[in-house]
Structure formats: structure tokens, C-alpha cells
Design an enzyme around this catalytic site. Structure first.
Site, PDB file in Angstrom:
ATOM      1  N   LYS A  20      17.178  21.266 -11.023  1.00 28.71           N
ATOM      2  CA  LYS A  20      16.504  20.010 -11.347  1.00 28.71           C
ATOM      3  C   LYS A  20      17.363  18.993 -12.072  1.00 28.71           C
ATOM      4  O   LYS A  20      18.178  19.325 -12.914  1.00 28.71           O
ATOM      5  CB  LYS A  20      15.279  20.312 -12.217  1.00 28.71           C
ATOM      6  CG  LYS A  20      14.221  21.103 -11.489  1.00 28.71           C
ATOM      7  CD  LYS A  20      13.289  20.212 -10.745  1.00 28.71           C
ATOM      8  CE  LYS A  20      12.249  19.701 -11.728  1.00 28.71           C
ATOM      9  NZ  LYS A  20      11.297  18.834 -11.096  1.00 28.71           N
ATOM     10  N   GLU A  41      10.809   7.700 -16.730  1.00 23.05           N
ATOM     11  CA  GLU A  41       9.464   8.241 -16.974  1.00 23.05           C
ATOM     12  C   GLU A  41       8.976   7.856 -18.368  1.00 23.05           C
ATOM     13  O   GLU A  41       7.802   7.504 -18.561  1.00 23.05           O
ATOM     14  CB  GLU A  41       9.473   9.777 -16.856  1.00 23.05           C
ATOM     15  CG  GLU A  41       9.573  10.266 -15.427  1.00 23.05           C
ATOM     16  CD  GLU A  41       9.698  11.779 -15.361  1.00 23.05           C
ATOM     17  OE1 GLU A  41       8.972  12.395 -14.572  1.00 23.05           O
ATOM     18  OE2 GLU A  41      10.531  12.355 -16.099  1.00 23.05           O
ATOM     19  N   SER A  73      15.978  21.103 -16.194  1.00 22.94           N
ATOM     20  CA  SER A  73      14.788  21.892 -16.454  1.00 22.94           C
ATOM     21  C   SER A  73      15.198  23.183 -17.143  1.00 22.94           C
ATOM     22  O   SER A  73      16.279  23.713 -16.904  1.00 22.94           O
ATOM     23  CB  SER A  73      14.092  22.194 -15.131  1.00 22.94           C
ATOM     24  OG  SER A  73      13.312  23.366 -15.249  1.00 22.94           O
ATOM     25  N   HIS A 125       0.831  -1.220   0.000  1.00 21.60           N
ATOM     26  CA  HIS A 125       0.000   0.000   0.000  1.00 21.60           C
ATOM     27  C   HIS A 125       0.854   1.255   0.000  1.00 21.60           C
ATOM     28  O   HIS A 125       0.436   2.288   0.521  1.00 21.60           O
ATOM     29  CB  HIS A 125      -0.943   0.047   1.200  1.00 21.60           C
ATOM     30  CG  HIS A 125      -1.708  -1.225   1.420  1.00 21.60           C
ATOM     31  ND1 HIS A 125      -2.940  -1.459   0.877  1.00 21.60           N
ATOM     32  CD2 HIS A 125      -1.379  -2.334   2.131  1.00 21.60           C
ATOM     33  CE1 HIS A 125      -3.361  -2.670   1.241  1.00 21.60           C
ATOM     34  NE2 HIS A 125      -2.423  -3.219   2.003  1.00 21.60           N
TER      35      HIS A 125
END
Ligand code: ARG
Length: 457
Positions: free
Chosen positions: A285, A292, A279, A158
Site C-alpha cells: 500500500k 485525504e 499500511s 456524474h
């Protein structure tokens, strides 16, 4: 209006330009040129052996086809919409080289069995390529599991910290998944590597073809036993797409974990700079674009499977032009799985593991509460009761802002008289892991055994 077609005999006029474009598959089935030519060479040789055409004609055709293949490979040939598909295009090139003899190649054959063959040969090759890449990912996993042996991380259910596990055990879970993926591809390959040639358009042919020898020459394991089935079904492609979809699901979950683990919140791993991007606005970043994208690309693999199944489900036997739509999903999934496997191997190989962060995460969150309950159960307290006691201890810790390992023996004892000297040991991280020694469990002895077994394989 375009020029006359190979099938133009019964037509008065030419094909509408829009219809030509709408029906053409050459923009994408050009990918099948090698398979198409290999199939044609085997077919031509057999026609020669069977004296359906002369040996000399067969030799001329075979030689010309090899030349066409070389020319396509070296970029000397360009294709246009008017050629319709790869089968027509190759035949046209052949006729250009050997004249009317080229028109004999298609004796006893139809594009319907031809295209089914091409796709089978293509998938057989793609499967072999994917199997190599899968085993590379598995090798990387094994290497990292070995190298990180002993690193403890929180296992989750979970998305909540659940029980400590060996990081190697977690990695090896993916190894098991990829092994089953390999099995699925191998199994699909078995049913793919069967020759439909000789089925003709749908009913077989009037020529005395030797289907078996063609299959042998093409390295196939047998021939389709029913000509209608041979040109009608694409279940082998659906199996490939399913195996691809499941592999992508596995890769996507691994990627998702890498995205999570590399966040500041987790900081369990850091991904190599070479696999991340920055970024355009936020200077700090480092984004995990590669995992992804793997995660994102799983979507198209699932979509491709659904496309094929849906396209096929309402088709009456045998061949229907709808089936031309089988190719792009198949090509797309093959490319996607291969790229993503390459990327995954690099990620697994390149990620740096932060042992301290994983361990710290294990100390927080009462991960050994189960071990406390197990401890009392071993002392004769019924598990349901010991579970409740351990739960109360957790509640106590939460109220006091303590971790389980901060509790003194006295504090522990105040919850149950059977809690003894050895309790604190029993709830240590290392013991929690060590004692899970069932087959398949995270106990180091078992994980080491599995590692050794997998390495031998
Ligand atoms: N381009 C077609 C396909 O991909 C080849 C088979 C065409 N057969 C036919 N009878 N029109 O399915």
C-alpha cells in the site's frame, strides 16, 4: 479560592476554582498576545498625546509592554488560569514591572473593545498569510498547467466520462476558484481592518480619546462608527470563517480528485512518496493520506463557521461572554486553511501525471459522441436528430465491443447518408478538444490564451 482580581472591588469572596477554569480564555487567547500588546501600546501613546496620562507615564508603559512582548516571545513568562485572559495577563505583568502606573493603561478602554481589536488585528494578519499561501498554490497550478499543456483527459459529469478536455483546463478551473477565494479574503479584510478601540464597554468613554490616530498607528483603515456595534458584532470573523470554509471546500475537491486519480483504477497521477504513507499490514500500500486529511479537515472548517453563527444568533447587544467562544473556531480555521494550502501546493507540485493513462481513458467510453452529433448538426441535421443518430452509433459500438474510433467509414455511413470522409477526423480526440474554441472552453487556443493572461497577472 484564588487571589484578588483586577475587577475584584465589588466582590467579597474570591472566584470558585472551577468557575475560574470554566471562564478562563487564557489557554487559547494567549495566541493574541502580540495583537493585545500592539493595541495597548497604541492606546498608551495616545493617552500620553492627549495628556490623559503624562508623557512620562505613557513612555514607561510602552517600554514595559515591549519588554513583556520580548519576554513572552523568549518563553520567559508562564501563564495561569487565574489570569483569566490575555488582556488581564498582560496588564498584570505590566503592573508587576511599573507598579501602580500600569493601572493607568486601561483608562478609557474596556476589555470589550480591546478583545474586538485583538481579534481584528489577528484576522488581518492571518488573511495576509493565507493570501500568500493561496497565491503559492495558484502559482503551482499555473506551472503544472503550462508544463502539461496538450495532455488530454476525460472530463466527467456524474462521475461518468463525458468529453475530452485538456488536463491544463481542468487544473485551471481550480485556479479560478482560488482566485475567487482570494477575493473573498481580501473583501473580508476590508471590513476587518477597522478599529473598535474607543467604544469602551459599549457606550464610548468620558475621556477625550483620539480614536483616529490609534487606528492609523495600528495600520487600520478606519474606526467603527457605533460603539455598541463595535463591541457587539463578529460578522468580520464570520466572513473569515466563510471564506475559509469555501477555500477548504475547493481544496477538498482537489484532494478528492487526487485520491481518485492516484488509485489503481484511474492511475492518472501518482503522488510523491514523501506525501504518502504505508499500511501497517498490507505491504503493497501507498496511501494518499495528505489529500485525504485535507478532505477530512474541510469538515472542521464548515463546523467552525456554523459554531460562530449559532453562538451569535441569539445574543442581545452588546457584549456577552458567549462571545469568548468566537476565538477557538477562528484560530482553528486559520490554522487549518494555512496547513492545507501548504499541503496542496506540495501535492500539485509533486504529483506525476500519467499522460498515457489519461489518453487511454479518453479512447474508451465514447467521449466524442457529442462531436459526432455536432458534426451531423453542422451538415444540416437538426441537433435533436443528430443526437439520436450518434446515440444509435454508440449502442451499435457497445453491441460489437468497438470504440468509436474503430468504426470504418462504411459502418458510420450506414447510420446517415450525410456522414462523409471527414467524419472520422471530426470525432478524433484532438479535434474534439480543438473545436471547443469558445471563450472559457477547453480549446487549446483558448486555454493557452488564459494561461498567458494569468501568467501576466
Ligand atoms: N476573554 C474575554 C473574551 O474573549 C475578553 C472580554 C471579557 N469582557 C468581559 N466584560 N468579561 O471575550
Amino acid at each position: 479560592m484564588a487571589k484578588k482580581k483586577a475587577w475584584g472591588g465589588r466582590f467579597d469572596g474570591g472566584t470558585d476554582r472551577f468557575v475560574e477554569e470554566f471562564t478562563a480564555s487564557i489557554p487559547f487567547d494567549i495566541l493574541l498576545y502580540r495583537q493585545d500588546i500592539a493595541g495597548s501600546i497604541a492606546h498608551a501613546r495616545m493617552l500620553g498625546r492627549r495628556k490623559i496620562i503624562t508623557r512620562k507615564e505613557a513612555d514607561m508603559i510602552v517600554k514595559a509592554l515591549s519588554g513583556i512582548r520580548a519576554d513572552i516571545e523568549s518563553g520567559k513568562v508562564s501563564f495561569g488560569i487565574s489570569q483569566e485572559d490575555i488582556h488581564m495577563a498582560v496588564e498584570q505583568l505590566l503592573v508587576r514591572r511599573v507598579g501602580r502606573i500600569g493601572g493607568k493603561l486601561h483608562t478609557g478602554r474596556s476589555r470589550n473593545d480591546q478583545v474586538a481589536l485583538d481579534l481584528r488585528l489577528y484576522l488581518r494578519e492571518e488573511i495576509d498569510g493565507i493570501l500568500v499561501l493561496l497565491s503559492r498554490v495558484k502559482d503551482r497550478i499555473l506551472l503544472r498547467a503550462e508544463e502539461c499543456f496538450g495532455v488530454v483527459m476525460p472530463g466527467y459529469t456524474h462521475m461518468q466520462r463525458a468529453q475530452p478536455v485538456l488536463f491544463s483546463h481542468h487544473l485551471l478551473a481550480y485556479h479560478e476558484m482560488f482566485t475567487r477565494d482570494e477575493d473573498r479574503f481580501r473583501d473580508a479584510r476590508r471590513r476587518t481592518n477597522v478599529s473598535p478601540l474607543g467604544a469602551g464597554a459599549l457606550a464610548g468613554t468620558t475621556f477625550p480619546l483620539d480614536r483616529e490616530s490609534v487606528a492609523v498607528e495600528l495600520g487600520m483603515d478606519g474606526v467603527c462608527e457605533n460603539s455598541i456595534d463595535a463591541v457587539s458584532d463578529r460578522d468580520f470573523a464570520a466572513e473569515f470563517l466563510f471564506a475559509s470554509a469555501v477555500t477548504m471546500m475547493h481544496l477538498s475537491r482537489l484532494s478528492e480528485e487526487m485520491v481518485m486519480w492516484s488509485s489503481s483504477e484511474f492511475a492518472f497521477v501518482s503522488l510523491p512518496d514523501a506525501m504518502c504513507t504505508g499500511s501497517s499490514i498490507m505491504p503493497q500500500k501507498k496511501n494518499p493520506d495528505v489529500p485525504e486529511l485535507i478532505r477530512g479537515k474541510a469538515g472542521r472548517a464548515f463546523g467552525n463557521l456554523m459554531s460562530l453563527l449559532t453562538m451569535m444568533k441569539g445574543l442581545p447587544l452588546s457584549y456577552n461572554r458567549d462571545m469568548q467562544e468566537d476565538k477557538e473556531p477562528v484560530f482553528d480555521s486559520a490554522r487549518t486553511v494555512k496547513e492545507c494550502l501548504v499541503a496542496a501546493a506540495l501535492l500539485v507540485e509533486g504529483m506525476a501525471v500519467n499522460e498515457e493513462r489519461m489518453r487511454a481513458a479518453c479512447d474508451d467510453g465514447f467521449l466524442t459522441a457529442t462531436d459526432l452529433a455536432d458534426y451531423l448538426a453542422r451538415k444540416g441535421v437538426p441537433f435533436r436528430k443528430s443526437h439520436e443518430i450518434a446515440g444509435r452509433i454508440v449502442r451499435y459500438c457497445e453491441a460489437k465491443g468497438k470504440r468509436l474510433k474503430d468504426l470504418s467509414l462504411e459502418e458510420l455511413r450506414s447510420f446517415h447518408a450525410r456522414i462523409g470522409e471527414d467524419a472520422r477526423d471530426a470525432i478524433s480526440l484532438s479535434n474534439s478538444v480543438r473545436l471547443r474554441n469558445t471563450r472559457g472552453g477547453t480549446g487549446p487556443e483558448k486555454v493557452r490564451g488564459r494561461l498567458a493572461g494569468l501568467k501576466k497577472k
